[in-house]
Write an enzyme that holds these catalytic residues in place. Structure first.
Site, PDB file in Angstrom:
ATOM      1  N   ASP A  84       0.844  -1.291   0.096  1.00 50.51           N
ATOM      2  CA  ASP A  84       0.144   0.090  -0.097  1.00 50.51           C
ATOM      3  C   ASP A  84       1.037   1.089  -0.066  1.00 50.51           C
ATOM      4  O   ASP A  84       2.061   1.101   0.451  1.00 50.51           O
ATOM      5  CB  ASP A  84      -0.814   0.144   1.139  1.00 50.51           C
ATOM      6  CG  ASP A  84      -1.705   1.201   1.498  1.00 50.51           C
ATOM      7  OD1 ASP A  84      -2.567   1.688   0.403  1.00 50.51           O
ATOM      8  OD2 ASP A  84      -1.678   1.651   2.420  1.00 50.51           O
ATOM      9  N   LEU A  85       0.420   2.310  -0.567  1.00 56.55           N
ATOM     10  CA  LEU A  85       1.268   3.745  -0.198  1.00 56.55           C
ATOM     11  C   LEU A  85       0.881   4.448   0.731  1.00 56.55           C
ATOM     12  O   LEU A  85       1.933   4.616   1.549  1.00 56.55           O
ATOM     13  CB  LEU A  85       1.069   4.447  -1.848  1.00 56.55           C
ATOM     14  CG  LEU A  85       1.611   5.770  -1.996  1.00 56.55           C
ATOM     15  CD1 LEU A  85       3.007   5.566  -1.898  1.00 56.55           C
ATOM     16  CD2 LEU A  85       1.091   6.620  -3.114  1.00 56.55           C
ATOM     17  N   ASP A  86      -0.180   4.859   0.726  1.00 55.89           N
ATOM     18  CA  ASP A  86      -0.470   5.934   1.716  1.00 55.89           C
ATOM     19  C   ASP A  86      -0.362   5.416   3.166  1.00 55.89           C
ATOM     20  O   ASP A  86      -1.183   4.494   3.477  1.00 55.89           O
ATOM     21  CB  ASP A  86      -1.646   6.659   1.545  1.00 55.89           C
ATOM     22  CG  ASP A  86      -1.707   7.414   0.294  1.00 55.89           C
ATOM     23  OD1 ASP A  86      -1.045   8.293  -0.060  1.00 55.89           O
ATOM     24  OD2 ASP A  86      -2.922   7.205  -0.508  1.00 55.89           O
ATOM     25  N   THR A 134       1.453  10.269   3.824  1.00 56.20           N
ATOM     26  CA  THR A 134       0.615  10.822   2.997  1.00 56.20           C
ATOM     27  C   THR A 134      -1.037  10.557   3.768  1.00 56.20           C
ATOM     28  O   THR A 134      -1.843  11.377   3.673  1.00 56.20           O
ATOM     29  CB  THR A 134       0.285  10.553   1.661  1.00 56.20           C
ATOM     30  OG1 THR A 134       0.638   9.234   1.553  1.00 56.20           O
ATOM     31  CG2 THR A 134       1.210  11.477   0.802  1.00 56.20           C
ATOM     32  N   LYS A 164      -9.352   5.483   5.627  1.00 59.06           N
ATOM     33  CA  LYS A 164      -8.199   4.898   5.262  1.00 59.06           C
ATOM     34  C   LYS A 164      -8.401   3.703   3.921  1.00 59.06           C
ATOM     35  O   LYS A 164      -9.070   2.969   4.336  1.00 59.06           O
ATOM     36  CB  LYS A 164      -7.175   4.360   6.223  1.00 59.06           C
ATOM     37  CG  LYS A 164      -6.670   5.572   7.212  1.00 59.06           C
ATOM     38  CD  LYS A 164      -5.725   5.085   8.111  1.00 59.06           C
ATOM     39  CE  LYS A 164      -4.958   6.023   9.032  1.00 59.06           C
ATOM     40  NZ  LYS A 164      -4.237   5.336  10.120  1.00 59.06           N
ATOM     41  N   GLY A 165      -7.579   3.641   3.131  1.00 55.74           N
ATOM     42  CA  GLY A 165      -7.612   2.780   1.950  1.00 55.74           C
ATOM     43  C   GLY A 165      -8.787   2.680   1.068  1.00 55.74           C
ATOM     44  O   GLY A 165      -8.744   2.221   0.094  1.00 55.74           O
ATOM     45  N   SER A 177      -2.499   0.561  -4.672  1.00 65.25           N
ATOM     46  CA  SER A 177      -3.036   1.720  -3.816  1.00 65.25           C
ATOM     47  C   SER A 177      -4.435   2.230  -4.501  1.00 65.25           C
ATOM     48  O   SER A 177      -4.691   2.089  -5.582  1.00 65.25           O
ATOM     49  CB  SER A 177      -2.123   2.814  -4.217  1.00 65.25           C
ATOM     50  OG  SER A 177      -2.655   4.100  -3.558  1.00 65.25           O
ATOM     51  N   ALA A 178      -5.311   2.933  -3.498  1.00 65.82           N
ATOM     52  CA  ALA A 178      -6.686   3.220  -4.084  1.00 65.82           C
ATOM     53  C   ALA A 178      -6.480   4.726  -4.525  1.00 65.82           C
ATOM     54  O   ALA A 178      -7.482   5.279  -5.132  1.00 65.82           O
ATOM     55  CB  ALA A 178      -7.493   3.255  -2.886  1.00 65.82           C
ATOM     56  N   LYS A 191     -10.491  -1.296  -2.425  1.00 64.47           N
ATOM     57  CA  LYS A 191     -10.494  -2.056  -1.379  1.00 64.47           C
ATOM     58  C   LYS A 191     -11.751  -1.905  -0.333  1.00 64.47           C
ATOM     59  O   LYS A 191     -12.290  -0.602  -0.501  1.00 64.47           O
ATOM     60  CB  LYS A 191      -9.029  -1.571  -0.461  1.00 64.47           C
ATOM     61  CG  LYS A 191      -8.078  -1.708  -1.270  1.00 64.47           C
ATOM     62  CD  LYS A 191      -6.854  -1.067  -0.433  1.00 64.47           C
ATOM     63  CE  LYS A 191      -5.544  -0.893  -1.305  1.00 64.47           C
ATOM     64  NZ  LYS A 191      -4.235  -0.187  -0.926  1.00 64.47           N
ATOM     65  N   GLU A 236      -0.093  -3.123   4.645  1.00 62.24           N
ATOM     66  CA  GLU A 236      -1.170  -2.196   4.711  1.00 62.24           C
ATOM     67  C   GLU A 236      -1.241  -1.669   6.145  1.00 62.24           C
ATOM     68  O   GLU A 236      -0.905  -2.156   7.190  1.00 62.24           O
ATOM     69  CB  GLU A 236      -2.402  -3.052   4.538  1.00 62.24           C
ATOM     70  CG  GLU A 236      -2.922  -3.088   3.152  1.00 62.24           C
ATOM     71  CD  GLU A 236      -3.538  -1.598   2.572  1.00 62.24           C
ATOM     72  OE1 GLU A 236      -3.759  -0.756   3.573  1.00 62.24           O
ATOM     73  OE2 GLU A 236      -3.913  -1.537   1.466  1.00 62.24           O
ATOM     74  N   ASP A 237      -1.678  -0.461   5.875  1.00 66.81           N
ATOM     75  CA  ASP A 237      -2.058   0.159   7.282  1.00 66.81           C
ATOM     76  C   ASP A 237      -3.352   0.411   7.476  1.00 66.81           C
ATOM     77  O   ASP A 237      -3.841   1.036   8.552  1.00 66.81           O
ATOM     78  CB  ASP A 237      -1.318   1.783   7.362  1.00 66.81           C
ATOM     79  CG  ASP A 237      -2.104   2.697   6.350  1.00 66.81           C
ATOM     80  OD1 ASP A 237      -2.507   2.399   5.245  1.00 66.81           O
ATOM     81  OD2 ASP A 237      -2.298   3.967   6.702  1.00 66.81           O
TER      82      ASP A 237
HETATM   83  C1  BG6 Z   1      -5.899   5.640  -0.428  1.00 71.44           C
HETATM   84  C2  BG6 Z   1      -5.901   6.522   0.679  1.00 71.44           C
HETATM   85  O1  BG6 Z   1      -4.648   5.165  -0.656  1.00 71.44           O
HETATM   86  O2  BG6 Z   1      -6.439   6.397  -1.593  1.00 71.44           O
HETATM   87  C3  BG6 Z   1      -7.336   6.956   1.075  1.00 71.44           C
HETATM   88  O3  BG6 Z   1      -5.787   5.569   1.867  1.00 71.44           O
HETATM   89  C4  BG6 Z   1      -7.853   8.042  -0.084  1.00 71.44           C
HETATM   90  O4  BG6 Z   1      -7.355   7.863   2.149  1.00 71.44           O
HETATM   91  C5  BG6 Z   1      -7.606   6.950  -1.473  1.00 71.44           C
HETATM   92  O5  BG6 Z   1      -9.214   8.338  -0.068  1.00 71.44           O
HETATM   93  C6  BG6 Z   1      -7.885   7.886  -2.743  1.00 71.44           C
HETATM   94  O6  BG6 Z   1      -6.817   8.581  -2.910  1.00 71.44           O
HETATM   95  P1  BG6 Z   1      -6.863   9.790  -4.202  1.00 71.44           P
HETATM   96  O7  BG6 Z   1      -5.525  10.351  -3.880  1.00 71.44           O
HETATM   97  O8  BG6 Z   1      -7.075   9.245  -5.437  1.00 71.44           O
HETATM   98  O9  BG6 Z   1      -8.051  10.794  -3.737  1.00 71.44           O
HETATM   99 MG    MG Z   2      -2.951   3.194   3.402  1.00 72.61          MG
END
Ligand code: BG6
Ligand code: MG
Length: 224
Positions: free
Chosen positions: A11-13, A19, A47-48, A118-119, A149, A173-174
């Site tokens: 996972d990234l964020d 972030t 989150k996620g 990542s989402a 997710k 993952e977090d």
């Molecule tokens: C996930 C985050 O990685 O991405 C979420 O954990 C976020 O908090 C989601 O809403 C979507 O991200 P973005 O940058 O496309 O708005």
């Molecule tokens: Mg995350």
């Protein structure tokens, strides 16, 4: 060591960089404007999950806001993203969380492929700002999947790209939704965070500093 681990999917964020805090800040600011206040505990549910689903969950907290038009919801999502992009514009390699580079280097040394799952549609831009492009063989972001997710698709798309069985993948993952996605994919789920939020993880560490290659592979081996 690590013979049966055929891919690492990150996972990234909140795992590679912090972030997750910026997402929280930007959603909280938007919520305030709408008269909807929330704190860290509620943020765990954001989150996620995708941008659109996050907005739905925030609106559901407020009074009668959930019946906004699709256009209005789209505008609010754009507004949050403009704010979020401002917050991330100063990101540099110094923002990579501790323990991540040594882990990525150990994975490279072991010759195991790596992906981001990542989402976020901002994922490729953030990986570039962190100068991590060469450490990842593939990036799955929201643009590559139909279901976000906790659906497993984000992770199965990455494994399918490498043509490896899901049970041979380690995912990190977090987020609660992320751990659910990994488990639904049949992957080994490593959680970074608290037992309270990530109790379904196969292996839990408190912070990224504890993400040690040998420990992860050993834990994976014990589960097999
Ligand atoms: C996930 C985050 O990685 O991405 C979420 O954990 C976020 O908090 C989601 O809403 C979507 O991200 P973005 O940058 O496309 O708005
Ligand atoms: Mg995350």
């Amino acid at each position: 060591m690590g013979n049966n681990v055929k891919a690492f999917i990150f996972d990234l964020d909140g795992v590679i960089t912090d972030t997750a805090e910026y997402h929280f800040e930007a959603w909280q600011a938007l919520g305030k404007e709408l008269g909807i206040e929330f704190g860290r505990e509620f943020n765990e549910q954001l989150k996620g999950v995708s941008r659109e689903e996050s907005l739905e969950r925030i609106l559901a907290l407020g009074d009668g806001k959930a019946d906004l038009s699709t256009e209005e919801k789209g505008r609010l999502c754009d507004q949050k993203n403009v704010h979020y992009k401002k917050l991330i514009q100063g990101i540099t390699p110094d923002d990579i969380l501790p323990g991540i580079i040594p882990l990525l280097e150990a994975i490279r040394k072991a010759g195991i492929p790596t992906a981001i799952g990542s989402a976020s549609r901002n994922a490729p831009a953030i990986i570039s700002l962190l100068e991590l492009d060469s450490y990842f063989d593939y990036i799955v972001d929201a643009g590559k999947v139909k279901a976000g997710k906790p659906d497993p698709e984000t992770f199965t798309v990455a494994a399918d790209h490498f043509d490896v069985p899901y049970e041979n993948c380690i995912g990190i993952e977090d987020a609660h939704a992320g751990i659910q996605a990994l488990k639904a994919a049949g992957m080994f789920a490593v959680g970074v965070g608290s037992e309270e939020h990530l109790s379904e993880a196969d292996f839990l560490v408190e912070s990224t500093t504890d993400l040690k290659f040998d420990a992860l592979v050993e834990a994976f081996g014990r589960k097999e």
